[in-house]
Design a protein around this motif. Structure first.
Motif, PDB file in Angstrom:
ATOM      1  N   LEU A   1      18.372  62.356 -13.138  1.00 42.14           N
ATOM      2  CA  LEU A   1      18.753  61.500 -12.009  1.00 42.14           C
ATOM      3  C   LEU A   1      18.158  61.979 -10.693  1.00 42.14           C
ATOM      4  CD1 LEU A   1      22.479  60.817 -12.956  1.00 42.14           C
ATOM      5  CD2 LEU A   1      20.427  59.490 -13.492  1.00 42.14           C
ATOM      6  N   ILE A   2      18.320  63.261 -10.395  1.00 45.31           N
ATOM      7  CA  ILE A   2      17.847  63.744  -9.088  1.00 45.31           C
ATOM      8  C   ILE A   2      16.312  63.712  -8.989  1.00 45.31           C
ATOM      9  CG2 ILE A   2      17.815  65.729  -7.525  1.00 45.31           C
ATOM     10  CD1 ILE A   2      20.612  66.381  -8.489  1.00 45.31           C
ATOM     11  N   PRO A   3      15.602  64.293  -9.979  1.00 44.03           N
ATOM     12  CA  PRO A   3      14.130  64.230  -9.860  1.00 44.03           C
ATOM     13  C   PRO A   3      13.611  62.804  -9.822  1.00 44.03           C
ATOM     14  CG  PRO A   3      14.775  65.728 -11.621  1.00 44.03           C
ATOM     15  CD  PRO A   3      16.019  65.058 -11.159  1.00 44.03           C
ATOM     16  N   ALA A   4      14.192  61.914 -10.633  1.00 39.15           N
ATOM     17  CA  ALA A   4      13.691  60.537 -10.673  1.00 39.15           C
ATOM     18  C   ALA A   4      13.961  59.836  -9.347  1.00 39.15           C
ATOM     19  CB  ALA A   4      14.332  59.770 -11.819  1.00 39.15           C
ATOM     20  N   THR A   5      15.093  60.135  -8.729  1.00 40.24           N
ATOM     21  CA  THR A   5      15.394  59.485  -7.449  1.00 40.24           C
ATOM     22  C   THR A   5      14.385  59.896  -6.387  1.00 40.24           C
ATOM     23  OG1 THR A   5      17.713  59.557  -8.049  1.00 40.24           O
ATOM     24  CG2 THR A   5      17.207  59.052  -5.770  1.00 40.24           C
TER      25      THR A   5
ATOM     26  N   VAL B   1      10.600  59.257 -16.056  1.00 37.73           N
ATOM     27  CA  VAL B   1      11.371  60.466 -16.298  1.00 37.73           C
ATOM     28  C   VAL B   1      12.225  60.339 -17.556  1.00 37.73           C
ATOM     29  CG1 VAL B   1      13.100  62.020 -15.351  1.00 37.73           C
ATOM     30  CG2 VAL B   1      11.343  61.085 -13.871  1.00 37.73           C
ATOM     31  N   THR B   2      12.872  59.198 -17.762  1.00 38.99           N
ATOM     32  CA  THR B   2      13.746  59.094 -18.951  1.00 38.99           C
ATOM     33  C   THR B   2      12.927  59.111 -20.232  1.00 38.99           C
ATOM     34  OG1 THR B   2      13.782  56.751 -18.505  1.00 38.99           O
ATOM     35  CG2 THR B   2      15.790  57.932 -18.060  1.00 38.99           C
ATOM     36  N   VAL B   3      11.764  58.463 -20.219  1.00 36.86           N
ATOM     37  CA  VAL B   3      10.982  58.396 -21.455  1.00 36.86           C
ATOM     38  C   VAL B   3      10.378  59.757 -21.801  1.00 36.86           C
ATOM     39  CG1 VAL B   3       8.934  57.390 -22.504  1.00 36.86           C
ATOM     40  CG2 VAL B   3      10.516  55.946 -21.291  1.00 36.86           C
TER      41      VAL B   3
ATOM     42  N   ASP C   1      32.560  69.150 -22.127  1.00 37.95           N
ATOM     43  CA  ASP C   1      31.234  68.860 -22.660  1.00 37.95           C
ATOM     44  C   ASP C   1      30.622  67.663 -21.971  1.00 37.95           C
ATOM     45  OD1 ASP C   1      31.013  70.900 -24.305  1.00 37.95           O
ATOM     46  OD2 ASP C   1      31.352  69.793 -26.183  1.00 37.95           O
ATOM     47  N   PHE C   2      31.491  66.677 -21.715  1.00 45.77           N
ATOM     48  CA  PHE C   2      30.980  65.473 -21.063  1.00 45.77           C
ATOM     49  C   PHE C   2      30.425  65.809 -19.678  1.00 45.77           C
ATOM     50  CE2 PHE C   2      31.556  61.873 -18.226  1.00 45.77           C
ATOM     51  CZ  PHE C   2      30.772  60.941 -18.879  1.00 45.77           C
ATOM     52  N   LEU C   3      31.192  66.612 -18.938  1.00 43.00           N
ATOM     53  CA  LEU C   3      30.755  66.989 -17.592  1.00 43.00           C
ATOM     54  C   LEU C   3      29.471  67.806 -17.641  1.00 43.00           C
ATOM     55  CD1 LEU C   3      33.875  67.905 -15.462  1.00 43.00           C
ATOM     56  CD2 LEU C   3      32.257  66.008 -15.207  1.00 43.00           C
ATOM     57  N   ASN C   4      29.410  68.730 -18.594  1.00 38.75           N
ATOM     58  CA  ASN C   4      28.197  69.536 -18.729  1.00 38.75           C
ATOM     59  C   ASN C   4      26.983  68.655 -19.011  1.00 38.75           C
ATOM     60  OD1 ASN C   4      28.619  72.297 -18.249  1.00 38.75           O
ATOM     61  ND2 ASN C   4      29.898  72.407 -20.082  1.00 38.75           N
ATOM     62  N   GLY C   5      27.204  67.677 -19.877  1.00 33.16           N
ATOM     63  CA  GLY C   5      26.114  66.753 -20.196  1.00 33.16           C
ATOM     64  C   GLY C   5      25.690  65.978 -18.965  1.00 33.16           C
ATOM     65  N   LEU C   6      26.683  65.547 -18.219  1.00 36.30           N
ATOM     66  CA  LEU C   6      26.398  64.750 -17.027  1.00 36.30           C
ATOM     67  C   LEU C   6      25.615  65.570 -16.007  1.00 36.30           C
ATOM     68  CD1 LEU C   6      27.150  61.884 -16.116  1.00 36.30           C
ATOM     69  CD2 LEU C   6      28.961  62.905 -14.752  1.00 36.30           C
ATOM     70  N   VAL C   7      26.027  66.835 -15.857  1.00 42.80           N
ATOM     71  CA  VAL C   7      25.347  67.707 -14.896  1.00 42.80           C
ATOM     72  C   VAL C   7      23.901  67.915 -15.334  1.00 42.80           C
ATOM     73  CG1 VAL C   7      25.236  70.073 -14.050  1.00 42.80           C
ATOM     74  CG2 VAL C   7      27.411  68.848 -14.055  1.00 42.80           C
ATOM     75  N   THR C   8      23.718  68.134 -16.642  1.00 50.76           N
ATOM     76  CA  THR C   8      22.357  68.305 -17.148  1.00 50.76           C
ATOM     77  C   THR C   8      21.525  67.072 -16.850  1.00 50.76           C
ATOM     78  OG1 THR C   8      23.379  69.506 -18.952  1.00 50.76           O
ATOM     79  CG2 THR C   8      21.038  69.025 -19.156  1.00 50.76           C
ATOM     80  N   LEU C   9      22.111  65.924 -17.121  1.00 48.50           N
ATOM     81  CA  LEU C   9      21.411  64.668 -16.892  1.00 48.50           C
ATOM     82  C   LEU C   9      21.027  64.535 -15.418  1.00 48.50           C
ATOM     83  CD1 LEU C   9      20.627  61.960 -18.291  1.00 48.50           C
ATOM     84  CD2 LEU C   9      22.739  61.040 -17.361  1.00 48.50           C
TER      85      LEU C   9
ATOM     86  N   ALA D   1       8.480  46.294  -3.787  1.00 48.31           N
ATOM     87  CA  ALA D   1       7.788  47.578  -3.900  1.00 48.31           C
ATOM     88  C   ALA D   1       8.795  48.707  -4.054  1.00 48.31           C
ATOM     89  CB  ALA D   1       6.921  47.809  -2.665  1.00 48.31           C
ATOM     90  N   ILE D   2       9.907  48.624  -3.319  1.00 50.49           N
ATOM     91  CA  ILE D   2      10.914  49.682  -3.412  1.00 50.49           C
ATOM     92  C   ILE D   2      11.551  49.664  -4.793  1.00 50.49           C
ATOM     93  CG2 ILE D   2      13.097  50.489  -2.480  1.00 50.49           C
ATOM     94  CD1 ILE D   2      12.186  49.241   0.189  1.00 50.49           C
ATOM     95  N   ALA D   3      11.981  48.472  -5.228  1.00 46.55           N
ATOM     96  CA  ALA D   3      12.584  48.358  -6.555  1.00 46.55           C
ATOM     97  C   ALA D   3      11.590  48.851  -7.609  1.00 46.55           C
ATOM     98  CB  ALA D   3      12.982  46.908  -6.822  1.00 46.55           C
ATOM     99  N   GLY D   4      10.327  48.425  -7.473  1.00 39.69           N
ATOM    100  CA  GLY D   4       9.304  48.816  -8.447  1.00 39.69           C
ATOM    101  C   GLY D   4       9.148  50.322  -8.504  1.00 39.69           C
ATOM    102  N   GLY D   5       9.163  50.976  -7.348  1.00 41.59           N
ATOM    103  CA  GLY D   5       9.023  52.423  -7.317  1.00 41.59           C
ATOM    104  C   GLY D   5      10.099  53.101  -8.149  1.00 41.59           C
ATOM    105  N   PHE D   6      11.334  52.635  -8.006  1.00 41.21           N
ATOM    106  CA  PHE D   6      12.405  53.280  -8.758  1.00 41.21           C
ATOM    107  C   PHE D   6      12.351  52.925 -10.235  1.00 41.21           C
ATOM    108  CE2 PHE D   6      13.996  53.838  -4.469  1.00 41.21           C
ATOM    109  CZ  PHE D   6      14.399  55.168  -4.527  1.00 41.21           C
ATOM    110  N   VAL D   7      11.985  51.669 -10.547  1.00 41.70           N
ATOM    111  CA  VAL D   7      11.854  51.284 -11.962  1.00 41.70           C
ATOM    112  C   VAL D   7      10.836  52.192 -12.650  1.00 41.70           C
ATOM    113  CG1 VAL D   7      10.989  49.493 -13.522  1.00 41.70           C
ATOM    114  CG2 VAL D   7      12.535  48.875 -11.668  1.00 41.70           C
ATOM    115  N   VAL D   8       9.684  52.361 -12.013  1.00 44.05           N
ATOM    116  CA  VAL D   8       8.630  53.175 -12.621  1.00 44.05           C
ATOM    117  C   VAL D   8       9.069  54.630 -12.724  1.00 44.05           C
ATOM    118  CG1 VAL D   8       6.300  54.085 -12.265  1.00 44.05           C
ATOM    119  CG2 VAL D   8       6.748  51.653 -11.944  1.00 44.05           C
TER     120      VAL D   8
END
Lengths: 452, 336, 237
Positions: B15-19, B279-281, B2-10, B267-274
């Motif tokens: 993670l991937i779209p936000a990156t 995406v998480t919110v 279950d943990f792995l499934n959750g991680l994959v979903t996440l 600017a780079i850090a800001g891009g990832f923060v935003v």
């Protein structure tokens, strides 16, 4: 041309444009008074927005690019005032729960601010703020989601929103159209509230930050209005808002009106549309003149002189003990409120609220073009700019079409270049506005009617 | 399991779209921050610059496609990209000559330059509409997935799939290369250092014999590269629509301000923060939480903090928080 | 008398179209010398230096460097002719490392700068230790050393310092003066404006006391220190 003649001549020129629109169908003109008055009414509303922006930019040098948001809030006010309350909203526990949720939300923010300001800096404060914010958010969402689902379930095809304050009820609210006038000041109040929040955060920092913050708030106001269906039906739009002037159909059914129209040699349909537009024109002109009078009084008062002193030399004004940020906040709220009033008037004129129609290029940047071209710092200049630019905005498309026809008249109907030119005429507007703005900024930075 | 499934979903939905979104924002914010550092104004035409560069790239991509030229598994747009950058560079340098230089010589206030950039924005917006219209354009070709959700499920035997799109990986790889080259340029070359010097202390840079016109020109060329790359990557990953690019201004400005205007690293850090906040919110956490929490605690609702329609509100909220508590940004930006 | 290496001769002028601040003011310096401009607040000390460096309108009079009239040249061109200038404030690149600051100082040079950099590190050893650190993070005195070092990177024929000790502690001030003397020993003529008149005149070969934009007293540092009138009016007895 002497300065004293310049303004009257320019206004006369604009008047001629509108008269030509109403009388001749040569060149790009339509020859319809209905069209001419339609353009004029929107120009009057744009002039009020330009007055508000001129207050902020011309008097105080504040760069607000969130005009669209304040205008939209005004439109929201019109809906919230002129519609009747949706039956069931306040009895089935939907409306009260939303109100409770909003109060909870506000209380959360106030509590967080209090903790921030009262407690000493440290872990306790940080944890306390976080707990309050997170806890408050979930409380708010619990109350809010419940309320919203109740409200949106009420007759979703036609309502699904809380409605407004119209006392006429679902059947008789059209008879209470005059209440819509109340929405105009309320629109100003809503816009002022939003302006206070933005001003509190972004004023006193670099001028660019205010621009970025206002750009953001405008987008957010629009997305709230698009997505919160319980508020004003979101993208399902509200149509058929009651209005403070008579309906055309009622006029056409009135024997005395038809008789009067006939005495002017007009048929009832034309006469009724023109009558309604004239009625709006009178209302809008009154508001514009009152605001202009107030703005001129303010400009000549000690307050106005202080504002301009601050604009011209912030450091010196600060050294003389003026609270620059507080003054800026004041004028930012006032200017935004005027935009809110204009927004409420516009929704009244349209009789409908369509959040999807709010585009920043049209409602923010176009107003800026009006102010800059008209003459920043000069109220009459801003009004002139609004008339002229709005006229141009409407007419650029026919002008572009005409131009492309002239240029490609020798080519066959289906020649690719001719087709492409005809298509691109539709995109002429933004391009022309940009060129006009840059030309004025470069060669006549003080505008058509400069500040005295 | 279950943990792995959750991680994959996440990973799949957050993670991937936000990156990849973060990388696109970072490239956009780098352009804004460079202009701010060198020319000292917030460029409102940046979104439309991105749109222009992407438009040219799309046209060339279509042309290449019609001639049968392709880039194998990679999108053809990558071949067209250099030409898009060159065209954008010409446009920006030309705009500077015709428009901005006049105000620079006059030492106009920054807010005037901001308004001028609004005029430029109108014109660029008009040009883009002339060329390509206002509707959605899809120009991605080549292999769509590196790993598709089905393959991943077959490979691992997990219940949840993990899709890795070519464009996502491409975005990150290209962004890393571009950023590495940019930082090498700024920190190691004579011209790059002179740009930093100019940004730091204009008067002293002039005294040291640094030619301001050259610094400004190089800046516009770099900005043309950054904006076009950011625009094309965003367009490949999602789709191209001029108005969307205008709206990207807000998260891009938010990223630049959060990181500290004028600071490239910020600017780079800001891009990832935003991007990660957005995406998480706006992500509905129900699935992930159902995997991770014991059954008794499994959530009933979607556990979505905000609807996706409010993603701009997230950038805005971050912007406001930073302005309230740290107006110079997380990394030290130039001024308040 | 032979022509001095650098001379601002009978300069009259002011900022932009503003009123004249300098009135027939003359300042000069020769190789191996330290020339100091002192005077009360508002006397036009910094203005005189800026006039020599081409940062304001000299309406009459001239500036000559090694016999050549440079009155019409821009500050940048004067740097190319061999004038090094250290402004009073904002005289470093704060976010760049010490070494990069020095490199930027040598921007106009196309030849190998490593030797000059070693010389600067030799003069200011502390800078060598901190060469990878951002200049903005250094202490006030160290920042002034970076600023002077940056100006030395062009291998100037003349160094001009605008109040190098403004805002530093007395100990740091003594140290800075020692460094300036060392620079002067390498043969570079130094012209500086100083607020701390007494200490500055002690190391000066040539002193100019300006009052309201005019030369009030001129002489060697020692002469001025011993001049009763200068003592009474500027040095507090």
């Amino acid at each position: 041309m002497s300065q004293s003649l310049r303004a009257p001549l320019l206004f006369a020129f604009v008047a001629v444009l509108f008269i030509l629109e109403g009388t001749t169908s040569a060149w790009i003109f339509s020859g319809s008074w209905n069209t001419s008055l339609g353009i004029l009414n929107m120009a009057l509303i744009s002039a009020i927005m330009a007055l508000g922006v001129n207050l902020q930019w011309g008097y105080a040098g504040l760069f607000n690019v969130g005009i669209m948001g304040f205008v939209a809030l005004g439109g929201l006010a019109t809906v919230l005032v002129s519609l009747p309350p949706t039956p069931g909203t306040w009895t089935a526990g939907g409306g009260p729960r939303i109100v409770l949720a909003l109060l909870l939300g506000a209380a959360t923010v106030v509590a967080a601010v209090l903790i921030q300001s009262r407690l000493p800096k440290g872990r306790v404060r940080a944890l306390g703020t976080l707990t309050i914010l997170v806890g408050g958010f979930f409380l708010y969402r619990w109350a809010f989601d419940g309320g919203v689902s109740v409200v949106e379930a009420i007759n979703p095809a036609n309502a699904g929103n809380i409605g407004g304050l119209n006392p006429g009820g679902v059947d008789g609210f059209r008879d209470w159209g005059v209440i819509t006038l109340l929405a105009w000041p309320l629109g100003g109040v809503l816009a002022a509230g939003a302006a206070w929040v933005i001003g509190k955060t972004a004023l006193g920092l670099r001028s660019d930050y205010l621009a970025i913050a206002t750009l953001g708030i405008a987008e957010i106001i629009i997305s709230v209005m698009k997505n919160e269906d319980w508020l004003a039906r979101g993208v399902k739009n509200v149509i058929g808002l009651p209005r403070p002037v008579p309906y055309e159909i009622d006029l056409q059914n009135s024997a005395s009106f038809v008789e009067r129209a006939a005495s002017f040699g007009l048929d009832a349909t034309t006469a009724s549309t023109i009558y309604v537009k004239l009625a709006y024109m009178v209302l809008f002109t009154v508001v514009l003149l009152v605001l202009l009078w107030l703005a001129e009084r303010a400009l000549k008062s000690p307050w106005g002189r202080m504002m301009r002193a601050i604009r011209d030399n912030e450091t010196a004004a600060e050294a003389m003990g003026k609270d620059v940020t507080a003054r800026h906040l004041q004028i930012f709220i006032l200017g935004s409120a005027i935009c809110g009033i204009a927004g409420a008037m516009m929704t009244t004129l349209d009789s409908q609220l369509t959040p999807g129609a709010y585009q920043p290029l049209r409602f923010t940047f176009l107003i800026w073009v009006m102010v800059i071209i008209g003459g920043s710092g000069n109220n009459l200049g801003s009004i002139l700019g609004a008339f002229l630019i709005w006229w141009l905005w409407v007419q650029v498309e026919p002008m572009g079409l005409w131009l492309s026809q002239v240029l490609t008249s020798g080519l066959a109907e289906d020649n690719w270049f001719r087709v492409a030119m005809a298509d691109s005429a539709a995109h002429m507007r933004l391009f022309t506005m940009g060129i006009a703005l840059l030309l004025v900024l470069r060669f006549s930075p003080r505008g058509l009617i400069p500040e005295k | 399991m279950d943990f792995l499934n959750g991680l994959v979903t996440l990973a799949n939905f957050v993670l991937i779209p936000a990156t990849s979104y973060g990388a696109q924002l970072a490239l956009g914010a780098l352009g804004v921050t460079l202009i701010y550092g060198i020319l000292r104004f917030s460029n409102f035409a940046h979104g439309d610059t991105m749109a222009f560069g992407t438009t040219i790239t799309i046209l060339l991509t279509w042309w290449f496609q019609s001639m049968g030229i392709s880039f194998g598994v990679l999108p053809t747009a990558l071949l067209a990209l250099p030409f898009g950058i060159a065209a954008t560079g010409l446009l920006l340098v030309g705009t500077d000559r015709v428009v901005y230089r006049f105000y620079r010589r006059k030492k106009a206030a920054p807010v005037i330059l901001v308004i001028v950039s609004v005029g430029v924005m109108f014109i660029m917006n008009g040009i883009v509409r002339f060329i390509i219209g206002v509707s959605d354009q899809n120009f991605a070709d080549g292999e769509r997935f590196i790993i598709s959700a089905r393959d991943f499920k077959d490979m691992t035997g997990l219940a949840e799939g993990l899709a890795l799109r070519t464009t996502q990986v491409l975005t990150v790889v290209v962004a890393v290369i571009v950023v590495a080259v940019l930082f090498w340029f700024l920190n190691k070359t004579r011209t790059g250092k002179s740009m930093r010097a100019f940004s730091d202390n204009e008067d002293l840079a002039l005294l040291s014999g640094i030619n301001p016109e050259r610094v400004v020109m190089v800046t516009w060329l770099i900005v043309a590269g950054l904006a076009t790359v950011a625009g094309v990557l965003y367009g490949l990953d999602k789709s191209f629509k001029p108005f969307t690019y205008f709206q990207l201004l807000l998260p891009i400005f938010a990223s630049a301000v959060v990181g500290g205007l004028g600071n490239p690293l910020g600017a780079i850090a800001g891009g990832f923060v935003v991007a990660f906040s957005e995406v998480t919110v706006t992500y509905a956490w129900k699935k992930v939480l159902t995997y991770w929490l014991p059954d008794s605690l499994a959530p009933d609702g979607l556990v979505q903090l905000m609807s996706t329609d409010y993603k701009f509100a997230v950038s805005f909220a971050i912007l406001i928080i930073v302005l309230l508590f740290k107006p110079t940004g997380l990394f030290k930006g130039q001024s308040v | 008398m032979t022509e001095p290496f650098l001379i601002g001769d009978m300069m009259t002028g002011g900022y932009g179209r503003g009123p004249d601040i300098l009135h027939e003011c003359t300042i000069s310096v020769n190789p191996g010398e330290i020339a100091v401009i002192v005077g009360p607040n508002g006397a036009g000390k910094s203005t005189a230096m800026k006039a020599i460096f081409g940062m304001l309108n000299v309406r009459s009079g001239s500036v000559r460097l090694a016999g050549e009239d440079i009155t019409a040249l821009s500050p940048q061109d004067r740097v190319i002719r061999g004038m090094g200038f250290v402004p009073q404030v904002r005289n470093i690149f704060p976010s760049m490392t010490v070494e990069e600051n020095l490199e930027m100082g040598a921007f106009i040079r196309r030849d190998d700068i490593r030797e000059t950099m070693e010389q600067v590190y030799h003069l200011f050893p502390i800078l060598k230790d901190k060469r990878r650190q951002a200049a903005g993070e250094l202490s006030g005195g160290q920042r002034q050393q970076v600023a002077v070092g940056r100006a030395l990177m062009t291998k100037p024929k003349l160094l001009m310092l605008d109040e190098p000790t403004a805002g530093v502690s007395p100990i740091v001030m003594d140290e800075l003066f020692d460094r300036i003397i060392e620079v002067s020993r390498t043969g570079i003529p130094i012209l500086m404006v100083e607020q701390n008149a007494r200490q500055a005149l002690e190391i000066a070969d040539r002193g100019y006391v300006l009052v309201q934009g005019r030369n009030a007293h001129t002489g060697t540092g020692k002469e001025l220190l011993n001049d009763p009138e200068v003592r009474r009016s500027f040095l507090g007895g």
